[in-house]
Design an enzyme around this catalytic site. Sequence first.
Site, mmCIF file in Angstrom:
data_model
loop_
_atom_site.group_PDB
_atom_site.id
_atom_site.type_symbol
_atom_site.label_atom_id
_atom_site.label_comp_id
_atom_site.label_asym_id
_atom_site.label_seq_id
_atom_site.Cartn_x
_atom_site.Cartn_y
_atom_site.Cartn_z
ATOM 1 N N HIS A 1 48.088 62.622 -3.167
ATOM 2 C CA HIS A 1 47.727 63.184 -4.469
ATOM 3 C C HIS A 1 46.423 63.977 -4.313
ATOM 4 C CE1 HIS A 1 46.214 63.400 -8.593
ATOM 5 N NE2 HIS A 1 47.492 63.304 -8.952
ATOM 6 N N GLU B 1 43.763 64.093 -5.903
ATOM 7 C CA GLU B 1 42.518 63.318 -6.027
ATOM 8 C C GLU B 1 42.256 62.527 -4.745
ATOM 9 O OE1 GLU B 1 43.567 61.585 -9.785
ATOM 10 O OE2 GLU B 1 43.468 63.602 -10.633
ATOM 11 N N SER C 1 48.988 69.141 -15.931
ATOM 12 C CA SER C 1 48.878 69.300 -17.390
ATOM 13 C C SER C 1 50.235 69.485 -18.084
ATOM 14 C CB SER C 1 47.922 70.455 -17.727
ATOM 15 O OG SER C 1 46.632 70.177 -17.202
ATOM 16 N N ASN D 1 51.866 59.261 -13.620
ATOM 17 C CA ASN D 1 50.789 58.739 -12.774
ATOM 18 C C ASN D 1 49.625 58.363 -13.691
ATOM 19 O OD1 ASN D 1 48.709 58.305 -10.941
ATOM 20 N ND2 ASN D 1 48.389 60.494 -10.535
ATOM 21 N N TRP D 2 49.388 57.074 -13.812
ATOM 22 C CA TRP D 2 48.329 56.624 -14.740
ATOM 23 C C TRP D 2 46.930 56.727 -14.152
ATOM 24 C CZ3 TRP D 2 50.677 51.443 -17.057
ATOM 25 C CH2 TRP D 2 51.725 51.786 -17.927
ATOM 26 N N LYS D 3 46.813 57.014 -12.878
ATOM 27 C CA LYS D 3 45.505 57.049 -12.213
ATOM 28 C C LYS D 3 44.778 55.717 -12.483
ATOM 29 C CE LYS D 3 45.678 61.923 -13.132
ATOM 30 N NZ LYS D 3 45.075 63.212 -12.855
ATOM 31 N N GLY E 1 50.277 63.262 -15.488
ATOM 32 C CA GLY E 1 49.109 62.393 -15.502
ATOM 33 C C GLY E 1 48.768 61.977 -16.925
ATOM 34 N N GLY E 2 47.821 62.700 -17.533
ATOM 35 C CA GLY E 2 47.295 62.334 -18.851
ATOM 36 C C GLY E 2 48.356 62.037 -19.903
ATOM 37 N N GLY F 1 44.710 67.754 -14.759
ATOM 38 C CA GLY F 1 43.727 67.169 -15.663
ATOM 39 C C GLY F 1 42.800 68.193 -16.298
ATOM 40 N N GLU G 1 51.565 70.248 -7.038
ATOM 41 C CA GLU G 1 50.540 70.055 -8.055
ATOM 42 C C GLU G 1 49.356 70.965 -7.760
ATOM 43 O OE1 GLU G 1 51.008 66.036 -10.145
ATOM 44 O OE2 GLU G 1 49.817 65.697 -8.369
HETATM 45 C C1 PEP Z 1 48.608 64.058 -11.905
HETATM 46 O O1 PEP Z 1 47.750 63.187 -11.946
HETATM 47 O O2 PEP Z 1 49.436 64.037 -10.989
HETATM 48 C C2 PEP Z 1 48.615 65.100 -12.940
HETATM 49 C C3 PEP Z 1 49.466 66.078 -12.827
HETATM 50 O O3 PEP Z 1 47.701 64.971 -13.967
HETATM 51 P P1 PEP Z 1 47.702 65.784 -15.367
HETATM 52 O O4 PEP Z 1 49.122 65.781 -15.899
HETATM 53 O O5 PEP Z 1 46.758 65.025 -16.268
HETATM 54 O O6 PEP Z 1 47.250 67.176 -15.074
#
Ligand code: PEP
Length: 247
Positions: free
Chosen positions: A95, A97, A210, A11-13, A231-232, A171, A165
């Site tokens: 999600h 966010e 993460s 997930n690039w956000k 994500g990241g 993040g 999640e």
């Molecule tokens: C996400 O955005 O779904 C996520 C899990 O982010 P991160 O891996 O950066 O915690």
Amino acid sequence: MSTPRRVVAGNWKMNHGPDATRSFFEALGSVPDGPRVAIFPPAICLPAAVGAPGRDARIELGVQNVHAAESGAYTGETSVAMAAEAGAGLVLVGHSERRHVFGETDADVAAKVARVLQHGLEPVICVGETLDQRKAGQLEAVLDRQIRAALASLPAGARYMVAYEPVWAIGTGETATPDDAAEAHGLLRARLREVHGGDSDAVPILYGGSVKPGNAADLMDALGVDGVLVGGASLKAEDFAGIIAAA
Ligand code: PEP
């Protein structure tokens, strides 16, 4: 009981424009046989992802959000039909966010899931507790409420995924331990079985929060973890390739 195929999703956000999207797929190259691999770029970058030179066609594409309405006066929003036409097969729904920054409710999530299925796309339903909820011993109650609300729109046999999640791990660099993940995944799997019986055993339940190349294998070895939502660490082709290799 059928075991779901492993899934590694990125997930690039709100990161990577069209140029960076093309560069990412060129750098990633082809993916190994085995896991399903998916990327959720910003919706505006879907065409760049679809046409990216060197993109392995087995890498599935999705959008990070949709509107629940079919079409209409919703400035700035993306409909499911548009996402499908632009090349999305998957849709992230709920999600953390979206829930915590944009105020999306369980009812919004259920309406979006229904619309996504109506168009034949596969929703990835995200659930997870905040740190306060975890500390207050509400893990089970929160997951139960979120997943039941989303499943209300899903007929048995529908194609979908669930992503656990924990909000405190997204993040933040904090990661759930494999035992934390196994506990939550066990709760979610039990709810899916309760609602949809054995049909739900093929539904992948992903862990997100993460995930990095260095912890992906341990997390994916945890009981009930069928893959990861990243994500990241999905922004750099090298890191994402390391996570795919761990699957
Ligand atoms: C996400 O955005 O779904 C996520 C899990 O982010 P991160 O891996 O950066 O915690």
